[in-house]
Motif scaffolding. Structure first.
Motif, PDB file in Angstrom:
ATOM      1  N   ILE A  71       0.598  -1.204  -0.067  1.00  0.00           N
ATOM      2  CA  ILE A  71       0.088  -0.101   0.071  1.00  0.00           C
ATOM      3  C   ILE A  71       0.999   1.394   0.015  1.00  0.00           C
ATOM      4  O   ILE A  71       0.567   2.145  -0.700  1.00  0.00           O
ATOM      5  CB  ILE A  71      -1.139   0.045   1.307  1.00  0.00           C
ATOM      6  N   ALA A  72       2.047   1.282   0.782  1.00  0.00           N
ATOM      7  CA  ALA A  72       2.728   2.480   0.768  1.00  0.00           C
ATOM      8  C   ALA A  72       3.448   2.648  -0.633  1.00  0.00           C
ATOM      9  O   ALA A  72       3.512   3.775  -0.972  1.00  0.00           O
ATOM     10  CB  ALA A  72       4.134   2.094   1.644  1.00  0.00           C
ATOM     11  N   ALA A  73       3.755   1.502  -1.248  1.00  0.00           N
ATOM     12  CA  ALA A  73       4.208   1.674  -2.727  1.00  0.00           C
ATOM     13  C   ALA A  73       3.288   2.295  -3.597  1.00  0.00           C
ATOM     14  O   ALA A  73       3.521   3.091  -4.335  1.00  0.00           O
ATOM     15  CB  ALA A  73       4.708   0.617  -3.497  1.00  0.00           C
ATOM     16  N   LEU A  74       2.056   1.909  -3.352  1.00  0.00           N
ATOM     17  CA  LEU A  74       0.976   2.315  -4.237  1.00  0.00           C
ATOM     18  C   LEU A  74       0.705   3.757  -3.995  1.00  0.00           C
ATOM     19  O   LEU A  74       0.641   4.785  -5.021  1.00  0.00           O
ATOM     20  CB  LEU A  74      -0.511   1.679  -3.751  1.00  0.00           C
ATOM     21  N   LEU A  75       0.498   4.087  -2.557  1.00  0.00           N
ATOM     22  CA  LEU A  75       0.546   5.849  -2.570  1.00  0.00           C
ATOM     23  C   LEU A  75       1.681   6.528  -2.874  1.00  0.00           C
ATOM     24  O   LEU A  75       1.342   7.658  -3.541  1.00  0.00           O
ATOM     25  CB  LEU A  75       0.389   5.743  -0.975  1.00  0.00           C
ATOM     26  N   HIS A  76       2.718   6.122  -3.100  1.00  0.00           N
ATOM     27  CA  HIS A  76       3.885   6.743  -3.413  1.00  0.00           C
ATOM     28  C   HIS A  76       3.887   6.640  -5.054  1.00  0.00           C
ATOM     29  O   HIS A  76       4.063   7.767  -5.546  1.00  0.00           O
ATOM     30  CB  HIS A  76       5.204   6.157  -3.211  1.00  0.00           C
ATOM     31  N   GLN A  77       3.298   5.775  -5.641  1.00  0.00           N
ATOM     32  CA  GLN A  77       3.280   5.840  -6.788  1.00  0.00           C
ATOM     33  C   GLN A  77       2.158   7.027  -7.553  1.00  0.00           C
ATOM     34  O   GLN A  77       2.350   7.604  -8.574  1.00  0.00           O
ATOM     35  CB  GLN A  77       2.334   4.630  -7.789  1.00  0.00           C
ATOM     36  N   PHE A  78       1.048   7.343  -6.613  1.00  0.00           N
ATOM     37  CA  PHE A  78       0.112   8.314  -6.952  1.00  0.00           C
ATOM     38  C   PHE A  78       0.595   9.689  -6.423  1.00  0.00           C
ATOM     39  O   PHE A  78      -0.355  10.562  -6.475  1.00  0.00           O
ATOM     40  CB  PHE A  78      -1.184   7.619  -6.771  1.00  0.00           C
ATOM     41  N   GLY A  79       1.667   9.719  -5.742  1.00  0.00           N
ATOM     42  CA  GLY A  79       1.948  10.889  -5.148  1.00  0.00           C
ATOM     43  C   GLY A  79       1.156  11.434  -3.833  1.00  0.00           C
ATOM     44  O   GLY A  79       0.760  12.444  -3.665  1.00  0.00           O
ATOM     45  N   LEU A  80       0.588  10.473  -3.062  1.00  0.00           N
ATOM     46  CA  LEU A  80      -0.315  10.615  -1.995  1.00  0.00           C
ATOM     47  C   LEU A  80       0.298  10.114  -0.607  1.00  0.00           C
ATOM     48  O   LEU A  80      -0.409  10.047   0.214  1.00  0.00           O
ATOM     49  CB  LEU A  80      -1.368   9.640  -2.202  1.00  0.00           C
TER      50      LEU A  80
END
Length: 309
Positions: free
Chosen positions: A8-17
């Motif tokens: 999830i952390a990687a996903l949020l980083h991917q979207f700049g969140l």
């Protein structure tokens, strides 16, 4: 501070969140656009196949109805999308409803309830109550099996309130599934998770407070009891069996767990889960995180068991 699931952390980083909250709060339109963008970006692609998906209107409220591939009697789930009473729509939770339909072999009815601030309290509650009553009064049209209510976040608040109304109206309800519900909009209690997880996990405590203010509008006192605050009801006895799941990294974690404890203390069968590393809104991330998929599988399996036993 708990540690977020790395996927999830990687996903949020991917979207700049994954950065600090913006200095200037977004407008309502920006919030809705951002929520829709993220939800559609993480949705299963191609969409999960079910028997049929149709848009309709029930009791004056737009709905989307998902039907399983198999013919015959099926359970029914009224699933209410989350979004803080301010954002979210039928599309943002289409993947959630499709999976519920497929995994449970259930007819899923999702209300497109009115949103704040254009439509403050009690608009969303009225819409969801109306749809749930209609489905309950026409069982043959919606599977003919046992009925459950379910939802996530604000949608879980609306589902929990519906379960209380059904209890008070002596309407049968086999189950309720509540994913990370907001259960207390009074502002009068102190929940450690609202401090511990105030920032850094997508949903912030300030955003929660803003959503509550937008929904309660000119009637903040409505948060001092149900239906706005299901946790502040005077009696929980006789409510439908519940499956309640909260993420460890969620500012709403503790009030969701408090609701589970209140039901259990009143003798309601409750399956209560806290998922390590998971954040608010995790139902939508089941294709992006192994930990989320395990949690969602457990919640849906347990809901299915209540609908088939």
């Amino acid at each position: 501070m708990p540690t977020m699931d790395p996927e999830i952390a990687a996903l949020l980083h991917q979207f700049g969140l994954d950065g600090p909250p913006p200095a200037t709060p977004p407008t309502i339109d920006q919030m809705r656009q951002g929520n829709r963008m993220l939800s559609l970006a993480v949705a299963p692609n191609p969409p999960i196949e079910v028997g049929s998906v149709t848009d309709d209107t029930l009791a004056g409220v737009p709905v989307r109805v998902y039907r399983p591939k198999a013919a015959g009697v099926a359970p029914t789930v009224v699933f209410v999308h989350g979004g803080g009473f301010v954002v979210g729509d039928l599309d943002t939770h289409d993947g959630v409803c499709r999976r519920l339909c497929r995994d449970l072999g259930a007819v899923v009815v999702s209300p497109d309830y009115r949103l704040a601030p254009e439509h403050p309290f009690p608009a969303a509650h009225e819409d969801v109550f109306a749809v749930a009553r209609h489905v309950a009064d026409h069982p043959v049209d919606f599977g003919g099996g046992k009925l459950a209510v379910a939802g996530d976040s604000a949608g879980a608040n609306l589902a929990a309130a519906t379960a209380q109304v059904f209890r008070d109206e002596n309407r049968p309800l086999a189950a309720q599934m509540l994913a990370y519900p907001i259960t207390d909009m009074s502002g009068g209690a102190e929940y450690p998770s609202r401090v511990e997880n105030a920032t850094g996990f997508l949903l912030t405590t300030v955003e929660v407070q803003g959503d509550v203010k937008a929904y309660l509008g000119d009637d903040p006192g409505a948060g001092n009891g149900p239906p706005a605050s299901p946790l502040l009801a005077k009696d929980f006895a006789g409510l439908a069996p519940a499956v309640i799941g909260c993420g460890e990294c969620d500012p709403l974690r503790d009030e969701g767990l408090a609701y589970a404890d209140a039901l259990a203390a009143a003798g309601v069968p409750v399956r209560r889960h806290t998922y390590p590393g998971l954040i608010h809104g995790f139902l939508n991330f089941d294709t992006k995180s192994t930990a989320v998929n395990v949690a969602v599988t457990q919640l849906y399996t347990e809901l299915g068991e209540l609908l088939t036993t």
